[in-house]
Design an enzyme around this catalytic site. Structure first.
Site, PDB file in Angstrom:
ATOM      1  N   HIS A   1       0.897  -1.141   0.127  1.00 40.84           N
ATOM      2  CA  HIS A   1       0.172   0.022  -0.134  1.00 40.84           C
ATOM      3  C   HIS A   1       0.964   1.268   0.037  1.00 40.84           C
ATOM      4  O   HIS A   1       0.472   2.241  -0.463  1.00 40.84           O
ATOM      5  CB  HIS A   1      -0.907  -0.004   1.090  1.00 40.84           C
ATOM      6  CG  HIS A   1      -2.206  -0.757   0.880  1.00 40.84           C
ATOM      7  ND1 HIS A   1      -2.934  -1.383   2.135  1.00 40.84           N
ATOM      8  CD2 HIS A   1      -2.580  -1.307  -0.118  1.00 40.84           C
ATOM      9  CE1 HIS A   1      -3.908  -1.931   1.662  1.00 40.84           C
ATOM     10  NE2 HIS A   1      -3.726  -2.229   0.538  1.00 40.84           N
TER      11      HIS A   1
ATOM     12  N   ARG B   1     -10.972  -6.971 -17.501  1.00 45.03           N
ATOM     13  CA  ARG B   1     -10.414  -8.411 -16.884  1.00 45.03           C
ATOM     14  C   ARG B   1     -11.788  -8.835 -16.215  1.00 45.03           C
ATOM     15  O   ARG B   1     -12.409  -8.105 -15.336  1.00 45.03           O
ATOM     16  CB  ARG B   1      -9.532  -7.975 -15.998  1.00 45.03           C
ATOM     17  CG  ARG B   1      -9.020  -9.276 -15.226  1.00 45.03           C
ATOM     18  CD  ARG B   1      -7.777  -9.282 -14.297  1.00 45.03           C
ATOM     19  NE  ARG B   1      -8.162  -8.530 -13.114  1.00 45.03           N
ATOM     20  CZ  ARG B   1      -7.218  -7.995 -12.326  1.00 45.03           C
ATOM     21  NH1 ARG B   1      -5.933  -8.408 -12.404  1.00 45.03           N
ATOM     22  NH2 ARG B   1      -7.626  -7.453 -11.336  1.00 45.03           N
TER      23      ARG B   1
ATOM     24  N   GLU C   1       0.084 -14.958 -16.210  1.00 40.96           N
ATOM     25  CA  GLU C   1       0.419 -14.522 -14.701  1.00 40.96           C
ATOM     26  C   GLU C   1       1.032 -15.890 -14.062  1.00 40.96           C
ATOM     27  O   GLU C   1       1.523 -15.872 -13.074  1.00 40.96           O
ATOM     28  CB  GLU C   1      -0.885 -14.278 -13.672  1.00 40.96           C
ATOM     29  CG  GLU C   1      -1.605 -13.027 -14.041  1.00 40.96           C
ATOM     30  CD  GLU C   1      -2.954 -13.136 -13.544  1.00 40.96           C
ATOM     31  OE1 GLU C   1      -3.396 -12.134 -12.511  1.00 40.96           O
ATOM     32  OE2 GLU C   1      -3.791 -13.921 -13.898  1.00 40.96           O
TER      33      GLU C   1
ATOM     34  N   ARG D   1       4.121 -12.004  -2.656  1.00 40.63           N
ATOM     35  CA  ARG D   1       4.627 -10.735  -2.803  1.00 40.63           C
ATOM     36  C   ARG D   1       4.401  -9.970  -1.809  1.00 40.63           C
ATOM     37  O   ARG D   1       5.063  -8.579  -1.744  1.00 40.63           O
ATOM     38  CB  ARG D   1       3.882 -10.238  -4.122  1.00 40.63           C
ATOM     39  CG  ARG D   1       2.450  -9.972  -4.226  1.00 40.63           C
ATOM     40  CD  ARG D   1       1.795  -9.920  -5.631  1.00 40.63           C
ATOM     41  NE  ARG D   1       0.282 -10.020  -5.680  1.00 40.63           N
ATOM     42  CZ  ARG D   1      -0.324  -8.889  -5.620  1.00 40.63           C
ATOM     43  NH1 ARG D   1       0.299  -7.776  -6.033  1.00 40.63           N
ATOM     44  NH2 ARG D   1      -1.448  -8.876  -6.001  1.00 40.63           N
TER      45      ARG D   1
ATOM     46  N   CYS E   1       0.501  -5.078 -17.395  1.00 42.90           N
ATOM     47  CA  CYS E   1      -0.573  -4.423 -16.656  1.00 42.90           C
ATOM     48  C   CYS E   1      -0.054  -4.251 -15.318  1.00 42.90           C
ATOM     49  O   CYS E   1      -1.000  -4.048 -14.469  1.00 42.90           O
ATOM     50  CB  CYS E   1      -1.871  -4.916 -17.038  1.00 42.90           C
ATOM     51  SG  CYS E   1      -2.266  -6.446 -16.623  1.00 42.90           S
TER      52      CYS E   1
END
Length: 563
Positions: A196, A335, A423, A457, A494
């Site tokens: 964030h 998407r 992905e 991640r 993206c």
């Protein structure tokens, strides 16, 4: 103003997130409620657990209202994460856990701490963006307890002068309301490139470095120079030299901000720069930027708070709000629901999965519930027909060619262009076969990185592995881009990697045809590409692909570009 004192220069490094140079005194974030206030409060003196629960509910509502107020004054990603935090503060499951602890005889502070710890464990085990929300939970815990014991909420103090904000980690409530004229850079000890802190720093456009181990040991008030392009935090720099570097950085950033498109390399090779959006307002705002359309419309973000699936007509209305600003000849890539794992949606996702990040999410939701996909595609097709906007549709979490072919058939039967996201490493390795059955590919670098490196991640200790500059990740991107070049079909990026002006040059050199990013990042990326030839981009790709590690890759490309 504080007069910086010189000392022998020393530096530490983290992951660079937002380029730019800033200098100033270190300002630490106060993260905890004082133990003295908690001790004075004790058990609160409530006559029973119902009264204590009412006090918790009042505190939680006050915290949620604070988040909502901040969200109403914010835009884009900042508004989304603050709204999510408000919902988390009001969460009935959290309230239930607090109530259970109170009934077991715990005091209010202990009950809140225990309830939050329970959810921290759940979110951590879920991984992905749910693990990232642990920071939000801890922030809510501190704020609720502060309200209970009568202390001001912890968070970012207001600087007396332009300062460098340094923290172990930062919650959305800390970063969203920052004044860039007073907080000129962010440095955190924890966090990765998709945290964030990183997302909101990009939106604010201020230099940011995350995962800088040891930064909290720098004493408050120490004069430091932060380079958001290299990830270096330097102590003991000469003040005059630092001031010159900051001024040059400001000049370059102003030059970038004046870029107005269209995107192309200096020798005329066109590049499509697109925006990532979440809803109608963000789409309209992004449409005013020099973008050629939307490269990622995250439809699931429209439904996070929905308990029931919206009808086809409701969905069409929502999607039309995103498509309408681009009916002027630009296009929108939609998407389909990327629900599951870190983005649970009540009407779509499964509960109780042992490893949801590798479970039934994205396209996989349609395997057991094909009507969910069919109704969404009907809504998208209706919105496209109503607005006249060119509409492409892609599915997330596609692992096999047969999955891609089945999805493409559904999309084309509705008169839309079909693609899939890359992905999962299997999709990258089979990109040439994927392109035999779909019209385009779009690489989601955030998930591709974590799956390729087997590293969550949001795991702070693994931030060096979840860097999109990792050689293995770049190789997978290059394989996918090459497949697109051979097939003569578009391959875009993206993920957050697209917003990095330095990496953008290498991506274009690999054969990537479009870059989609937060609208705030478009001008810096466009300006950077306009300074280099396509041949230089190809050289940047070669340099990055040949480097042994992410820092070496960045350095090699930076040296090549002379930045």
């Amino acid at each position: 103003m504080t007069t910086p004192t010189s000392s022998p220069a020393k530096s530490l490094s983290g992951t660079p997130v937002v380029p730019g140079v800033a200098a100033g005194p270190v300002l630490h974030v106060r993260g905890e409620v004082s133990p003295e206030a908690i001790a004075r409060f004790g058990d609160g003196g409530f006559h029973d657990e119902l009264a204590a629960l009412e006090a918790y509910e009042e505190a939680a509502a006050a915290v949620a209202d604070t988040f909502s107020t901040k969200a109403s004054a914010a835009e884009g990603a900042a508004a989304q994460v603050l709204t999510a935090s408000a919902g988390l503060a009001r969460d009935k499951g959290l309230r239930s856990a607090v109530s259970k602890n109170l009934q077991a005889g715990q005091g209010p502070v202990e009950a809140v701490q225990g309830a939050v710890e329970q959810f921290v464990t759940i979110f951590t085990n879920m991984g992905g963006l749910m693990a990232e929300r642990v920071t939000d939970l801890r922030d809510i815990e501190r704020r609720v307890i502060a309200h209970l014991v009568g202390e001001p909420p912890p968070g970012v103090p207001t600087p007396d002068e332009p300062s460098i904000l340094v923290a172990e980690d930062l919650a959305p409530s800390d970063t969203s309301g920052l004044d860039p004229s007073l907080v000129t850079a962010l440095v955190t000890e924890r966090g990765g490139a998709t945290s964030h802190t990183a997302i909101i720093a990009r939106q604010l456009g201020i230099p940011c470095v995350v995962g800088a181990a040891g930064v909290m040991a720098i004493p408050a008030g120490t004069f430091v120079v932060v380079d958001g392009g290299t990830g270096v935090v330097e102590q003991g720099a000469d003040p005059d030299e630092a001031r010159a570097r900051v001024e040059e950085s400001h000049r370059l950033r102003e030059e970038l901000a004046s870029w107005s498109g269209p995107a192309a390399t200096s020798d005329g090779m066109p590049v499509k720069l697109l925006a990532n959006v979440a809803d109608g307002p963000s789409a309209e705002s992004a449409g005013a930027e020099p973008v050629q359309g939307v490269g990622l419309f995250r439809t699931e973000l429209c439904f996070l708070n929905r308990k029931d699936e919206p009808s086809v007509e409701e969905q069409a209305d929502i999607y039309a709000g995103v498509l309408s600003p681009y009916s002027d000849g630009r296009y929108v890539v939609v998407r389909t629901l990327d629900a599951g794992s870190d983005k649970p949606i009540a009407f779509a996702t499964q509960e109780g999965e042992e490893n949801p990040a590798l479970g039934v999410r994205g396209l996989r939701l349609s395997f057991g519930n094909p009507g969910l996909m069919d109704r969404q595609l009907d809504g998208i097709a209706a919105a496209a027909e109503r607005t006249g906007t060119e509409t492409w549709v892609m599915a997330p979490m596609v692992a096999t060619v047969s999955e891609a072919a089945d999805f493409a058939e559904k999309v084309r039967s509705r008169g839309l262009k079909a693609g899939v996201m890359v992905e999962i490493p299997s999709a990258a390795l089979l990109a040439h076969r994927m392109l035999e059955v779909v019209d385009f590919l779009s690489i989601g670098t955030n998930d591709l990185t974590q799956y390729a490196m087997a590293a969550d991640r949001m795991a702070t200790d693994l931030a060096h592995l979840t860097d999109p500059w990792q050689p293995a990740v770049l190789q997978l991107i290059a394989i996918t881009a090459h497949a697109g070049t051979e097939a003569g079909k578009p391959v875009g990026v993206c993920g957050e990697a697209a917003a990095d002006p330095l990496l953008a040059t290498a991506l274009i050199g690999m054969g990537i045809s479009s870059l989609s990013m937060a609208a705030r990042a478009v001008r810096p990326v466009g300006a950077q590409l306009g300074r280099v030839t396509f041949e230089t981009c190809e050289a940047a790709a070669e340099a990055a692909l040949g480097a042994p590690d992410p820092m070496a890759a960045r350095a090699a490309v930076r040296d090549l570009l002379g930045t």
